[in-house]
Design an enzyme around this catalytic site. Structure first.
Site, mmCIF file in Angstrom:
data_model
loop_
_atom_site.group_PDB
_atom_site.id
_atom_site.type_symbol
_atom_site.label_atom_id
_atom_site.label_comp_id
_atom_site.label_asym_id
_atom_site.label_seq_id
_atom_site.Cartn_x
_atom_site.Cartn_y
_atom_site.Cartn_z
ATOM 1 N N TYR A 97 120.092 10.573 6.509
ATOM 2 C CA TYR A 97 121.308 11.090 6.934
ATOM 3 C C TYR A 97 122.402 10.258 6.434
ATOM 4 O O TYR A 97 123.402 9.796 7.043
ATOM 5 C CB TYR A 97 121.471 11.175 8.392
ATOM 6 C CG TYR A 97 120.603 11.857 9.186
ATOM 7 C CD1 TYR A 97 120.302 13.447 8.729
ATOM 8 C CD2 TYR A 97 119.605 11.341 9.797
ATOM 9 C CE1 TYR A 97 119.129 14.035 9.519
ATOM 10 C CE2 TYR A 97 118.421 12.120 10.495
ATOM 11 C CZ TYR A 97 118.285 13.403 10.279
ATOM 12 O OH TYR A 97 117.122 14.037 10.790
ATOM 13 N N ASP A 125 108.962 23.396 21.594
ATOM 14 C CA ASP A 125 109.013 22.228 20.690
ATOM 15 C C ASP A 125 109.187 21.103 21.645
ATOM 16 O O ASP A 125 110.324 20.565 22.290
ATOM 17 C CB ASP A 125 110.278 22.324 19.814
ATOM 18 C CG ASP A 125 110.316 21.038 18.913
ATOM 19 O OD1 ASP A 125 109.727 20.181 19.113
ATOM 20 O OD2 ASP A 125 111.371 21.146 18.120
ATOM 21 N N LYS A 137 106.350 12.368 17.741
ATOM 22 C CA LYS A 137 106.995 11.263 17.893
ATOM 23 C C LYS A 137 106.359 10.313 19.040
ATOM 24 O O LYS A 137 105.367 9.334 18.415
ATOM 25 C CB LYS A 137 108.343 11.542 18.829
ATOM 26 C CG LYS A 137 109.546 12.107 17.882
ATOM 27 C CD LYS A 137 110.820 12.263 18.693
ATOM 28 C CE LYS A 137 111.893 13.107 17.738
ATOM 29 N NZ LYS A 137 112.282 12.317 16.679
ATOM 30 N N TYR A 164 117.753 21.888 17.783
ATOM 31 C CA TYR A 164 117.188 21.024 16.684
ATOM 32 C C TYR A 164 115.685 21.088 16.643
ATOM 33 O O TYR A 164 114.946 20.712 17.789
ATOM 34 C CB TYR A 164 117.906 19.772 16.584
ATOM 35 C CG TYR A 164 117.245 18.982 15.515
ATOM 36 C CD1 TYR A 164 117.919 18.755 14.202
ATOM 37 C CD2 TYR A 164 116.233 17.872 15.659
ATOM 38 C CE1 TYR A 164 117.387 18.081 13.235
ATOM 39 C CE2 TYR A 164 115.676 17.193 14.572
ATOM 40 C CZ TYR A 164 116.275 17.167 13.484
ATOM 41 O OH TYR A 164 115.588 16.659 12.380
#
Length: 336
Positions: free
Chosen positions: A27, A256, A285, A155
């Site tokens: 980013y 998710d 994660k 997201y």
């Protein structure tokens, strides 16, 4: 032979300059006029910079390092495994850490989830989950069910299918809207966690299901918490109603749990707040305690058994590093 050396204060500036010249950070533009902070080490919740400053990492490396940095048990699990093998392909091969981790994940996730497909990152787990859903309906001769319904503000990752179900307006991927698969977006829930439930909060999603039932392969959402969308906690009753509507309108539910899984919301998985089980669950994660890039996509027997009936008879996916023994060994230690 490369020998890592901790730069002194005089070398710190050179390191930053080289970083800005060669390294493209996430980013960030290239070249990047904003220098990154060179890190010397990390332990617990503390990041020590090369210049001696210490930072408290309140973000746990993008919500991954649930046990803190440099945890001795995770370090030891990696050292023990590396003496046997650091990597092996997963096609036609298996190994004890993989088998034991799959069993452990089935034990701790909601009961209907019985089969585990390992991945090498969270967004890949989402890609796999979406591919599972699409191929599921294709195998049932219902390939018209090819769209996904989700809620605004979500997201799900930066790969292409994952981007297609991220928020289309306020997300990071609107510039790709003309090339992404067109999906369906319902209004985000407005009733927050702990507030009294009102049935009208689900009206937008219910209307979408009524109007597009024959086109929808599945509903995909972040259960209970929209992370990158502003850390918005919504009512567990919303998730419970989504599960009921998926059953009523014959679409799959994809959860998710990449950011929410492994205790991040107060329950082991966010779906537990609503007492529901998805048809497909994506995790990542914190699965390895933030030690290594690793993820998985779990599915019910209802989903998996259909693949033998299909044109190929298999799930057409196979990441190179999906069977990495180091990741399995550390993840097992994290879960025990």
């Amino acid at each position: 032979m490369y020998h890592q050396q901790t730069p002194d204060m005089n070398e710190n500036g050179k390191l930053v300059a080289l970083d800005q010249q060669y390294v493209w950070h996430p980013y960030a533009p290239m070249p990047n006029s904003v220098p990154a902070f060179p890190v010397k080490s990390a332990k617990g919740v503390t990041i020590e910079l090369v210049d001696g400053r210490k930072l408290i990492d309140g973000m746990s490396s993008w919500w991954a390092c649930i046990h803190g940095y440099n945890h001795p048990r995770l370090n030891q699990a990696a050292k023990d495994q590396i003496n046997n093998m650091s990597h092996i392909m997963f096609g036609g091969l298996t190994h004890p850490p993989a088998v034991h981790l799959a069993k452990r994940l089935v034990d701790v996730t909601p009961q209907p989830l019985q089969h585990v497909f390992f991945c090498d990152s969270g967004s890949v787990a989402v890609e796999v989950g979406m591919k599972m859903a699409l191929q599921y309906w294709h195998n049932l001769k219902l390939s018209n069910k090819h769209k996904f319904l989700t809620i605004r503000g979500g997201y799900h990752g930066d790969t292409f299918q994952a981007m297609s179900v991220c928020d289309p307006v306020n997300g990071m991927h609107h510039m790709f809207s003309n090339i992404l698969s067109p999906q369906l977006f319902a209004d985000r829930p407005t009733i927050t966690f702990g507030e009294k439930w009102r049935e009208d909060d689900i009206d937008s999603l219910k209307t979408m299901l009524q109007e597009h039932q024959n086109d929808i392969a599945g509903i995909i959402l972040e259960p209970i918490v929209q992370g990158a969308g502003g850390m918005r906690f919504y009512s567990p009753y919303y998730l419970k109603r989504v599960r009921e509507l998926c059953d009523e309108y014959d679409v799959l539910l994809l959860a998710d749990e990449i950011a929410t899984g492994f205790g991040r919301t107060g329950e082991l998985f966010a779906c537990d707040h609503a007492g529901v089980s998805p048809d497909i669950m994506c995790i990542g994660k914190a699965i390895s305690g933030g030690f290594l890039s690793f993820a998985a996509t779990l599915a019910t027997t209802k989903v998996s058994e259909v693949f033998a009936q299909g044109e190929t008879g298999v799930l057409m996916h196979g990441p190179t590093f999906m069977g990495n023994p180091l990741a399995f060994a550390v993840s097992l230690e994290s879960l025990y």
